[in-house]
Motif scaffolding. Sequence first.
Motif, PDB file in Angstrom:
ATOM      1  N   ASN A  12     -28.357   8.419   2.643  1.00 27.75           N
ATOM      2  CA  ASN A  12     -28.834   9.097   3.952  1.00 27.75           C
ATOM      3  C   ASN A  12     -28.780   7.970   5.008  1.00 27.75           C
ATOM      4  N   LYS A  15     -23.430   6.877   5.663  1.00 24.92           N
ATOM      5  CA  LYS A  15     -22.407   6.440   4.990  1.00 24.92           C
ATOM      6  C   LYS A  15     -21.362   7.467   5.061  1.00 24.92           C
ATOM      7  N   THR A  16     -21.654   8.949   4.789  1.00 22.17           N
ATOM      8  CA  THR A  16     -20.515   9.866   4.787  1.00 22.17           C
ATOM      9  C   THR A  16     -19.952  10.007   6.311  1.00 22.17           C
ATOM     10  N   THR A  17     -21.119   9.996   7.137  1.00 18.11           N
ATOM     11  CA  THR A  17     -20.485  10.010   8.735  1.00 18.11           C
ATOM     12  C   THR A  17     -19.602   9.090   8.962  1.00 18.11           C
ATOM     13  N   ASP A 117     -28.518   4.653  17.991  1.00 19.12           N
ATOM     14  CA  ASP A 117     -28.825   5.614  19.152  1.00 19.12           C
ATOM     15  C   ASP A 117     -30.453   6.083  18.975  1.00 19.12           C
TER      16      ASP A 117
HETATM   17  C1  BGO Z   1     -27.851  15.466   8.854  1.00 24.18           C
HETATM   18  N1  BGO Z   1     -27.159   8.577  14.632  1.00 24.18           N
HETATM   19  C2  BGO Z   1     -28.150   9.754  14.393  1.00 24.18           C
HETATM   20  N2  BGO Z   1     -28.620  10.149  15.354  1.00 24.18           N
HETATM   21  N3  BGO Z   1     -27.794  10.291  12.943  1.00 24.18           N
HETATM   22  C3  BGO Z   1     -26.832  10.001  12.220  1.00 24.18           C
HETATM   23  C4  BGO Z   1     -26.104   8.852  12.454  1.00 24.18           C
HETATM   24  C5  BGO Z   1     -26.239   7.984  13.567  1.00 24.18           C
HETATM   25  O1  BGO Z   1     -25.491   7.061  14.072  1.00 24.18           O
HETATM   26  N4  BGO Z   1     -25.396   8.622  11.326  1.00 24.18           N
HETATM   27  C6  BGO Z   1     -25.592   9.497  10.572  1.00 24.18           C
HETATM   28  N5  BGO Z   1     -26.543  10.522  11.167  1.00 24.18           N
HETATM   29  P1  BGO Z   1     -24.964  11.047   6.041  1.00 24.18           P
HETATM   30  P2  BGO Z   1     -25.137   9.491   3.626  1.00 24.18           P
HETATM   31  C7  BGO Z   1     -28.845  16.318   9.762  1.00 24.18           C
HETATM   32  O2  BGO Z   1     -26.887  15.840   8.325  1.00 24.18           O
HETATM   33  O3  BGO Z   1     -23.667  10.600   6.658  1.00 24.18           O
HETATM   34  C8  BGO Z   1     -27.107  11.541  10.234  1.00 24.18           C
HETATM   35  O4  BGO Z   1     -26.213  10.221   2.848  1.00 24.18           O
HETATM   36  C9  BGO Z   1     -28.947  17.611   9.490  1.00 24.18           C
HETATM   37  N6  BGO Z   1     -28.030  17.972   8.390  1.00 24.18           N
HETATM   38  O5  BGO Z   1     -25.708  13.340  10.748  1.00 24.18           O
HETATM   39  O6  BGO Z   1     -24.937  12.454   5.386  1.00 24.18           O
HETATM   40  C10 BGO Z   1     -26.101  12.567   9.857  1.00 24.18           C
HETATM   41  O7  BGO Z   1     -23.798   9.718   3.533  1.00 24.18           O
HETATM   42  C11 BGO Z   1     -29.958  18.507  10.123  1.00 24.18           C
HETATM   43  O8  BGO Z   1     -27.752  14.247   9.408  1.00 24.18           O
HETATM   44  O9  BGO Z   1     -25.869   9.881   5.084  1.00 24.18           O
HETATM   45  C12 BGO Z   1     -26.908  13.140   8.890  1.00 24.18           C
HETATM   46  O10 BGO Z   1     -25.146   8.065   3.441  1.00 24.18           O
HETATM   47  C13 BGO Z   1     -30.334  17.805  11.022  1.00 24.18           C
HETATM   48  O11 BGO Z   1     -27.994  11.035   9.599  1.00 24.18           O
HETATM   49  C14 BGO Z   1     -27.900  12.069   8.238  1.00 24.18           C
HETATM   50  C15 BGO Z   1     -30.515  16.447  11.264  1.00 24.18           C
HETATM   51  O12 BGO Z   1     -25.789  11.024   7.242  1.00 24.18           O
HETATM   52  C16 BGO Z   1     -27.373  11.362   7.028  1.00 24.18           C
HETATM   53  C17 BGO Z   1     -29.563  15.693  10.612  1.00 24.18           C
HETATM   54  C18 BGO Z   1     -27.976  19.346   8.081  1.00 24.18           C
END
Ligand code: BGO
Length: 267
Positions: A12, A15-17, A117
């Motif tokens: 969470n 990392k995927t993003t 952010d």
């Molecule tokens: C949901 N900023 C913000 N504000 N959010 C971020 C950032 C950032 O820089 N980077 C990632 N997120 P993953 P792992 C979500 O999916 O990449 C958010 O496990 C939601 N989903 O968008 O999946 C990203 O791979 C519904 O959020 O992490 C994601 O490491 C409501 O952090 C979450 C709110 O990112 C995890 C968020 C249906």
Amino acid sequence: MSVKIALAGNPNCGKTTLFNGLTGSNQFVGNWPGVTVEKKEGKLKGHKDVVIMDLPGIYSLSPYTLEEVVARNYLIGERPDVILNIVDGTNLERNLYLSTQLMELGIPVVMAVNMMDVVAKSGAKIHIRELGKKLGCLVTEISALKGDGVMEAAEKALELAQGKGNVKAVHEFSPETEGVLTAIEDKLGSEIPQEQRRFFAVKLLERDEKIAAQMKHVPDVKAEIEALEKEMDDDAESIITNERYVYISSIIEACYTRGQKEKVTVS
Ligand code: BGO
């Protein structure tokens, strides 16, 4: 020759993003050999010869979950050129537990503090330069969701990989623990490369049997470990964990200012 950047971080942390932002559609998804843990790799946008390896999200390099074992076996076996450690800036203290372990692998590390952010909105401040000094690595701020600082972080990792120097962990455990770690390192066989000796010594001190099983020559360090446990009145694994938390607390104190708008969590 291609450069390998390993992405490592807690579940969470974003990392995927980040992985999607760095690689776009240029991804290959499979499984790690012999296990049903997803393996993703891709090419860094604009760099045909740079591979980004997405490691499973993990909290630690201990042997207790399949994801941890997969990630650490890759890091010690494949030895990527650099680790891009993505940490959730809204959860810095918890995320640093893994970071302190990544720093002991003898691989250069760039830390990308994500969710900046959200951190900015909360009014909290992360003192990036001080954080880098305390950890002994380069630290950058990113927002993977907005794409801010993302390519810059990868390029910094690339620069570090190409200018490969010796990497030595800056963190020192207590003098008692350091004494035993040095004694264990001195007993390791020559099969363990110089830069990995500290990691192996810490793992042997923790009585990590999975690591011992990978070694051709396992030194007998029972007496040293038991003497430390007697002196500190605790088991070796807890000694290491507790000392990591003391170090992390000192980092948070020096590098983090709470925001007015931060939610107070009661646990
Ligand atoms: C949901 N900023 C913000 N504000 N959010 C971020 C950032 C950032 O820089 N980077 C990632 N997120 P993953 P792992 C979500 O999916 O990449 C958010 O496990 C939601 N989903 O968008 O999946 C990203 O791979 C519904 O959020 O992490 C994601 O490491 C409501 O952090 C979450 C709110 O990112 C995890 C968020 C249906």
